[in-house]
Design an enzyme around this catalytic site. Structure first.
Site, PDB file in Angstrom:
ATOM      1  N   GLU A 249      86.317  66.793 124.191  1.00 26.27           N
ATOM      2  CA  GLU A 249      85.210  67.647 124.660  1.00 26.27           C
ATOM      3  C   GLU A 249      83.837  66.966 124.601  1.00 26.27           C
ATOM      4  O   GLU A 249      82.867  67.545 124.099  1.00 26.27           O
ATOM      5  CB  GLU A 249      85.199  68.964 123.871  1.00 26.27           C
ATOM      6  CG  GLU A 249      86.510  69.724 124.000  1.00 26.27           C
ATOM      7  CD  GLU A 249      86.629  70.953 123.098  1.00 26.27           C
ATOM      8  OE1 GLU A 249      85.642  71.313 122.450  1.00 26.27           O
ATOM      9  OE2 GLU A 249      87.724  71.536 123.043  1.00 26.27           O
TER      10      GLU A 249
ATOM     11  N   ASN B  31      90.465  64.292 125.996  1.00 25.78           N
ATOM     12  CA  ASN B  31      90.930  65.683 126.100  1.00 25.78           C
ATOM     13  C   ASN B  31      89.751  66.639 126.314  1.00 25.78           C
ATOM     14  O   ASN B  31      88.728  66.516 125.634  1.00 25.78           O
ATOM     15  CB  ASN B  31      91.633  66.030 124.774  1.00 25.78           C
ATOM     16  CG  ASN B  31      92.327  67.370 124.776  1.00 25.78           C
ATOM     17  OD1 ASN B  31      93.074  67.697 125.715  1.00 25.78           O
ATOM     18  ND2 ASN B  31      92.117  68.165 123.742  1.00 25.78           N
TER      19      ASN B  31
ATOM     20  N   HIS C 171      93.079  76.407 128.705  1.00 29.23           N
ATOM     21  CA  HIS C 171      92.856  77.736 128.123  1.00 29.23           C
ATOM     22  C   HIS C 171      92.401  78.634 129.272  1.00 29.23           C
ATOM     23  O   HIS C 171      91.238  78.572 129.685  1.00 29.23           O
ATOM     24  CB  HIS C 171      91.769  77.682 127.048  1.00 29.23           C
ATOM     25  CG  HIS C 171      92.154  76.859 125.861  1.00 29.23           C
ATOM     26  ND1 HIS C 171      93.137  77.250 124.984  1.00 29.23           N
ATOM     27  CD2 HIS C 171      91.689  75.667 125.403  1.00 29.23           C
ATOM     28  CE1 HIS C 171      93.262  76.339 124.028  1.00 29.23           C
ATOM     29  NE2 HIS C 171      92.399  75.364 124.267  1.00 29.23           N
TER      30      HIS C 171
ATOM     31  N   GLU D 183      96.715  72.203 125.572  1.00 31.29           N
ATOM     32  CA  GLU D 183      96.424  73.374 124.723  1.00 31.29           C
ATOM     33  C   GLU D 183      96.624  74.670 125.492  1.00 31.29           C
ATOM     34  O   GLU D 183      95.847  75.612 125.370  1.00 31.29           O
ATOM     35  CB  GLU D 183      94.976  73.317 124.203  1.00 31.29           C
ATOM     36  CG  GLU D 183      94.633  72.024 123.494  1.00 31.29           C
ATOM     37  CD  GLU D 183      93.231  72.000 122.900  1.00 31.29           C
ATOM     38  OE1 GLU D 183      92.546  73.047 122.871  1.00 31.29           O
ATOM     39  OE2 GLU D 183      92.807  70.916 122.465  1.00 31.29           O
TER      40      GLU D 183
ATOM     41  N   ASP E 193      97.153  78.186 126.985  1.00 24.13           N
ATOM     42  CA  ASP E 193      97.404  79.604 126.722  1.00 24.13           C
ATOM     43  C   ASP E 193      96.842  80.397 127.889  1.00 24.13           C
ATOM     44  O   ASP E 193      95.928  79.958 128.570  1.00 24.13           O
ATOM     45  CB  ASP E 193      96.903  80.105 125.360  1.00 24.13           C
ATOM     46  CG  ASP E 193      95.536  79.609 124.944  1.00 24.13           C
ATOM     47  OD1 ASP E 193      94.673  79.467 125.824  1.00 24.13           O
ATOM     48  OD2 ASP E 193      95.324  79.385 123.737  1.00 24.13           O
TER      49      ASP E 193
HETATM   50  O1  9MR Z   1      92.670  76.831 117.494  1.00 26.60           O
HETATM   51  C1  9MR Z   1      91.611  76.270 116.763  1.00 26.60           C
HETATM   52  C2  9MR Z   1      91.021  77.323 115.834  1.00 26.60           C
HETATM   53  O2  9MR Z   1      91.949  77.669 114.837  1.00 26.60           O
HETATM   54  C3  9MR Z   1      89.737  76.797 115.222  1.00 26.60           C
HETATM   55  O3  9MR Z   1      89.120  77.832 114.471  1.00 26.60           O
HETATM   56  C4  9MR Z   1      88.814  76.310 116.318  1.00 26.60           C
HETATM   57  C5  9MR Z   1      87.524  75.779 115.710  1.00 26.60           C
HETATM   58  O4  9MR Z   1      86.698  75.198 116.632  1.00 26.60           O
HETATM   59  O5  9MR Z   1      89.448  75.291 117.063  1.00 26.60           O
HETATM   60  C6  9MR Z   1      90.568  75.758 117.740  1.00 26.60           C
HETATM   61  O6  9MR Z   1      91.147  74.742 118.511  1.00 26.60           O
HETATM   62  C7  9MR Z   1      90.363  74.185 119.564  1.00 26.60           C
HETATM   63  C8  9MR Z   1      90.791  72.764 119.744  1.00 26.60           C
HETATM   64  O7  9MR Z   1      90.708  72.070 118.528  1.00 26.60           O
HETATM   65  C9  9MR Z   1      89.969  72.067 120.812  1.00 26.60           C
HETATM   66  N1  9MR Z   1      89.996  72.797 122.051  1.00 26.60           N
HETATM   67  C10 9MR Z   1      89.708  74.224 121.968  1.00 26.60           C
HETATM   68  C11 9MR Z   1      90.592  74.868 120.909  1.00 26.60           C
HETATM   69  C12 9MR Z   1      90.370  76.376 120.879  1.00 26.60           C
HETATM   70  O8  9MR Z   1      89.058  76.644 120.471  1.00 26.60           O
END
Ligand code: 9MR
Length: 347
Positions: A153, A194, A230, A259, A261
Site C-alpha cells: 500500500e 501488494n 476487498h 486478500e 473478501d
Molecule cells: O485484517 C487486518 C486487521 O485485523 C487489522 O486490524 C488491520 C490493521 O490495519 O489490518 C487488517 O489487514 C489489512 C492488511 O494487513 C492490508 N490490507 C488491508 C487489510 C484490511 O484492512
C-alpha cells in the site's frame, strides 16, 4: 417394491452433493496448479474453536498468510528485539499441513511499533532500521516463507506516492531498496508489491503499473503483483479487471489475489446478497483462471466468524466463504463449480 424407485431417486439426488462435498477447494486448485488460501487469524491455535478452525483450514487451503502476526508491531516490538514466536506458529501449522506461506508484510505505513512512529528519524537512520528489519525477518524465514509482500500500500488512492513515514523520510527509493534487501536475504523468495483498489484500470493502478514498470527496467527484483480484492457484492468492472491483469502479466509479473473478501449488507434480503456474492466470486475466479500469470487466490480469512469487515465497514459483513458455524456458503459452491469447469476445459 413400491419404495424402491423413490429410494433410488433419493440416492441419485444425493450423488452430486456427496461428490462436491468430498472434494475440497485445495484438491481442485492443485489440479489447476494454483494456490488457494486464507489469512490466518491471530493466535488461531488458541481459539475456543481452534480444532474446527484448523480442520477447515487444512482441508480447504494450500497457502496461508498470517493476517497480522508478521507485521512490524508484533515481529519487531523494540528496536533491538524481534519476536518471532507467533509468526513461527503460523509457519509450523502451514508446514505440518503441506501449505506454503505468504509473508505479510515487510514495509507498510500501518501497524508500526511506537518506537518507529514516536520520534523523528534522519534518512540514514531509517534506511538502517529498514535494512535491518527486512534482512533479519526474511533471513529468519529463508526457504520457509515462499512469498513476501515486500511493500504494501505505498500508493494513495488518487495515484501518488503515499505520504508514509518511509516516503517522507527516505523518498521513493525505499521501495527499490526494500526489494533489493529482501532478494539478498532470500534469493529464492517471490517478492511482491501488494495494494488495494488496483483491480481495475484507474488512476491508482496506472500509477502502480508505471512504478513497477520502471522498477523492473532498473533491474529491481519485483516478481509479482498482489491485488487485495476487498470488494462488495456489486463486484467489479470485469472487463477492466481482465485487461488490468493482462497488462500486469505482460510486465512479466506473477499475479496474486491476496486478500479477497466480498462484503454484503447485514440488513435486507440475505438470500439475495449471498447469491450476488456467489456470482461475484465465480466471475473473479473465472477471469483469474483464464490468465496463466495468476498463481494464487487468497481470501482474507475463511469464516464470517473471524473477519475484519464488520469492524471496519459499518452495516456490512458476511464477506467470506464459510458462515459463522463453518458451513460453506453459496460463494463456496460457486467457486467450486468454476474450478471444476476449468479442470474439465483443460482436459
Ligand atoms: O485484517 C487486518 C486487521 O485485523 C487489522 O486490524 C488491520 C490493521 O490495519 O489490518 C487488517 O489487514 C489489512 C492488511 O494487513 C492490508 N490490507 C488491508 C487489510 C484490511 O484492512
Amino acid at each position: 417394491m413400491k419404495i424402491l424407485p423413490s429410494v433410488l431417486i433419493l440416492l441419485l439426488g444425493c450423488v452430486p452433493v456427496f461428490s462436491s462435498q468430498n472434494v475440497s477447494l485445495r484438491e481442485l486448485a492443485e489440479k489447476l496448479n494454483i494456490y488457494i488460501g486464507f489469512a490466518a487469524i491471530n493466535n488461531f491455535w488458541s481459539l475456543s474453536d481452534a480444532e474446527k478452525y484448523m480442520e477447515v483450514a487444512r482441508r480447504e487451503f494450500n497457502i496461508l498468510t498470517p493476517e497480522n502476526q508478521m507485521k512490524w508491531d508484533t515481529i519487531h516490538p523494540e528496536r533491538d528485539r524481534y519476536n518471532f514466536t507467533p509468526a513461527e506458529k503460523h509457519v509450523e501449522f502451514a508446514e505440518e499441513n503441506d501449505m506454503i506461506v505468504h509473508g505479510h508484510t515487510l514495509v507498510w505505513h500501518n501497524q508500526l511499533p511506537g518506537w518507529i512512529t514516536g520520534r523523528e528519524w534522519t534518512k540514514e537512520e531509517l534506511l538502517n532500521v529498514l535494512e535491518d528489519h527486512i534482512k533479519t525477518v526474511v533471513s529468519h524465514f529463508k526457504g520457509r516463507v515462499k512469498i513476501w509482500d515486500v511493500v504494501n500500500e505505498a500508493v494513495s488512492d488518487s495515484g501518488t506516492y503515499r505520504e508514509s513515514v518511509w516516503y517522507k523520510t527516505i523518498g521513493p527509493e525505499y521501495i527499490e531498496k526494500a526489494f533489493r534487501w529482501a532478494k539478498e536475504a532470500d534469493p529464492d523468495a517471490i517478492l511482491i508489491y501488494n495494494d488495494y483498489s488496483i483491480e481495475e484500470i484507474n488512476a491508482k493502478s496506472n500509477f502502480v503499473y508505471n512504478m513497477i514498470k520502471e522498477l523492473k527496467e532498473k533491474g529491481v527484483p519485483v516478481d509479482g503483483i498482489g491485488f487485495q480484492m476487498h470488494i462488495d457484492y456489486r463486484g467489479l468492472n470485469y472487463d477492466s479487471f481482465r485487461r488490468n491483469l493482462e497488462r500486469f502479466a505482460k510486465l512479466g509479473l506473477q499475479i496474486y489475489i491476496t486478500e479477497m473478501d466480498v462484503r454484503i449488507p447485514l440488513s435486507g434480503s440475505e438470500e439475495y446478497y449471498l447469491k450476488k456474492q456467489a456470482e461475484v466470486c465465480a466471475k473473479i475466479f473465472d477471469i483469474c483462471l483464464d490468465n496463466p500469470a495468476v498463481k494464487a487466490i487468497q481470501f482474507w480469512g475463511f469464516t464470517d466468524k473471524y473477519s475484519w469487515v464488520p469492524g471496519f465497514f459499518k452495516g456490512y459483513g458476511k464477506a467470506l466463504l464459510f458462515d459463522e458455524n463453518y458451513n460453506p456458503k453459496p460463494c463456496y459452491y460457486a467457486i467450486k463449480e468454476v474450478l471444476e469447469k476449468k479442470i474439465e476445459e483443460r482436459k
